[in-house]
Design an enzyme around this catalytic site. Structure first.
Site, short mmCIF file in Angstrom:
data_model
loop_
_atom_site.label_atom_id
_atom_site.label_comp_id
_atom_site.label_asym_id
_atom_site.label_seq_id
_atom_site.Cartn_x
_atom_site.Cartn_y
_atom_site.Cartn_z
N VAL A 239 118.62 41.56 -125.85
CA VAL A 239 119.57 40.93 -124.93
C VAL A 239 119.24 39.44 -124.84
O VAL A 239 118.11 39.06 -124.51
CB VAL A 239 119.51 41.58 -123.53
N ASP B 249 121.08 57.98 -114.97
CA ASP B 249 119.76 57.44 -115.29
C ASP B 249 119.44 56.28 -114.36
O ASP B 249 118.98 55.23 -114.79
CB ASP B 249 119.70 57.01 -116.76
P1 AMP Z 1 119.06 47.06 -121.65
O1 AMP Z 1 119.26 47.16 -123.11
O2 AMP Z 1 120.35 47.08 -120.88
O3 AMP Z 1 118.05 48.05 -121.12
O4 AMP Z 1 118.45 45.60 -121.36
C1 AMP Z 1 117.13 45.24 -121.71
C2 AMP Z 1 116.65 44.14 -120.78
O5 AMP Z 1 117.43 42.95 -120.97
C3 AMP Z 1 116.78 44.47 -119.29
O6 AMP Z 1 115.69 45.17 -118.83
C4 AMP Z 1 116.90 43.09 -118.67
O7 AMP Z 1 115.63 42.52 -118.50
C5 AMP Z 1 117.65 42.30 -119.71
N1 AMP Z 1 119.07 42.31 -119.42
C6 AMP Z 1 120.00 43.23 -119.80
N2 AMP Z 1 121.22 42.92 -119.37
C7 AMP Z 1 121.09 41.75 -118.69
C8 AMP Z 1 122.01 40.91 -117.98
N3 AMP Z 1 123.31 41.22 -117.93
N4 AMP Z 1 121.54 39.81 -117.39
C9 AMP Z 1 120.21 39.52 -117.46
N5 AMP Z 1 119.30 40.26 -118.10
C10 AMP Z 1 119.72 41.37 -118.72
#
Ligand code: AMP
Length: 442
Positions: A35, A143
């Site tokens: 991300v 989840d």
């Molecule tokens: P995910 O794949 O959704 O689990 O995202 C992995 C990590 O990226 C998360 O734990 C956040 O730290 C960061 N992250 C994901 N989406 C966002 C967002 N929209 N804004 C800021 N950080 C994000």
């Protein structure tokens, strides 16, 4: 050399994706994606850009999750549910553009120490409002845990990561969900038994674990031995820390009830004394107002028709149009839907639908902006006969989606409307000027 959908040649230090999103940094890693922090060069807005390798989407069973995550998020509009802004694709990756939650994970905040009760209450109210909204749309998160709760600039909650969510079609005839999912410490006891479960009730359980963690700074059910932890969950064996107020203790007890039949519901949480504390009746009603006016149309299960017709189609639309990842089954019963590409102006196509409807003595209703939009054709008793939406595909090309109201109306759709729409058109998407050739159906 430039992959039109990939990174631009690095003329400057910053990389620009699709000529629009300037890459600023890395925000985090997920199970299937990186991300990035990016800036939308058109609007100046900062966004989060989730890059998912296409291999992960196409292989290894991830496709249903990724597609489901995208298809769910793009229809959700709630102040505490992370907004999905766009979906783009290069040759090797799918990029999901998300609202930026600058405050990072709520978990990081809790890792610094337990929260004061008032702050726990604020986050919990926002969480319940978001979950109530999702449940009212037939979407269950399944989840929920602090890692999936992000914070924005203002410190408000944003629920993310709908990769494991289930839509109503995954409910078997008994009305219960059957996929084992969730994260061990947050899973409800009924998931551990092999019986089915109710998605709303397991989300409420997870909200209870989250509330406990916010207040205590540690998990209610924990043991180095997984089986011992499951036993505690199954029996509802936990103890609230001494600083927990009696009202909060009571609410946690009503949520962490191992019996899903007697566990408190979202509706009852809204009337709980601890939840309501300091809220005016107006504010409580606002927290309970799950049905945003602009999303009410989606309740009939035809999400695809309720989208903004003036929105240009994006990569996700094209992916979902292809037979391999057709999402139509997720959104409701199969319908008499036809989709074709046309090089004619949208106004001309919509005008034809209006003409043929009026000629048949039907009620014709126009929706959306001039130029692009939707037409609904109704019978004299208000029964839906047909609907069509025209959306922009690319410069000079539109996609027309037409759906019949039911068996009785098939004659009008097949015999009158579709021939009228397709009849005099000459050019097609692939042919340039190939007069009379059939339309390419996506
Ligand atoms: P995910 O794949 O959704 O689990 O995202 C992995 C990590 O990226 C998360 O734990 C956040 O730290 C960061 N992250 C994901 N989406 C966002 C967002 N929209 N804004 C800021 N950080 C994000």
């Amino acid at each position: 050399m430039q992959d039109s959908g990939g990174w631009e040649a690095p003329r400057r230090a910053a990389k620009v994706l699709f000529g629009r999103y300037e890459l600023v940094g890395l925000l985090g890693f997920g199970a299937s994606a990186r991300v990035y922090l990016a800036r939308d060069l058109r609007s100046g807005q900062s966004v989060a850009l989730k890059a998912i390798p296409k291999g992960r989407v196409a292989k290894g069973g991830r496709a249903p999750n990724v597609v489901r995550e995208i298809s769910i998020m793009r229809h959700l509009r709630h102040p505490h549910v992370l907004r999905l802004l766009a979906v783009l694709a290069s040759r090797s990756k799918i990029y999901i553009v998300l609202e930026l939650a600058r405050g990072g994970e709520l978990l990081a905040r809790v890792a610094r120490g337990r929260l004061p009760e008032d702050l726990s209450r604020r986050y919990f109210r926002q969480l319940i409002s978001a979950i109530g909204y999702c449940h009212s749309r037939g979407v269950f998160h399944r989840d929920l845990k602090p890692e999936n709760l992000l914070l924005d600039d203002a410190g408000d909650l944003k629920v993310s990561d709908f990769g494991l969510s289930a839509l109503p079609d995954q409910i078997r005839g008994d009305g219960l969900l059957h996929t084992v999912c969730g994260t061990p410490a947050y899973v409800a006891p009924e998931i551990l038994s092999k019986k089915g479960y109710d998605g709303a009730k397991i989300d409420v359980w997870s909200c209870g674990v989250i509330l406990y963690v916010l207040n205590a700074g540690y998990l209610p059910f924990n043991d180095p031995n997984l089986m011992a932890m499951y036993r505690k969950i199954y029996r509802g064996e936990y103890r609230c820390p001494e600083w927990t107020s009696p009202e909060l203790r009571q609410l946690i007890g009503r949520i962490l009830d191992p019996n899903p039949e007697t566990r408190i519901t979202v509706d009852s949480i809204l009337h709980d004394p601890w939840f309501k504390k300091g809220l005016s009746e107006e504010e409580r009603a606002a927290a309970a107002k799950f049905h945003a006016a602009e999303t009410a149309e989606a309740e009939d299960g035809k999400f695809w028709m309720s989208e903004e017709p003036d929105r240009a189609l994006d990569a996700f639309d094209l992916i979902s149009f292809s037979s391999g990842l057709d999402l139509s089954g997720l959104f409701g019963p199969a319908s008499d839907r036809q989709r074709f590409v046309s090089a004619e102006p949208a106004e001309v196509i919509l005008g034809r639908a209006e003409d043929i409807g009026a000629k048949e003595g039907l009620v014709v209703r126009r929706k959306g902006e001039k130029g692009l939009g939707a037409v609904e054709v109704e019978g004299q008793i208000g029964n839906l006969v047909a609907r069509m939406v025209v959306r922009r595909l690319a410069e000079g090309l539109v996609v027309v989606e037409v759906e019949g109201g039911g068996d009785a109306e098939r004659g009008f759709l097949q015999g009158k409307l579709l021939p009228a729409l397709k009849g005099p058109v000459k050019a097609t998407a692939n042919s340039g000027s190939a007069a009379g050739r059939p339309y390419p159906v996506l």
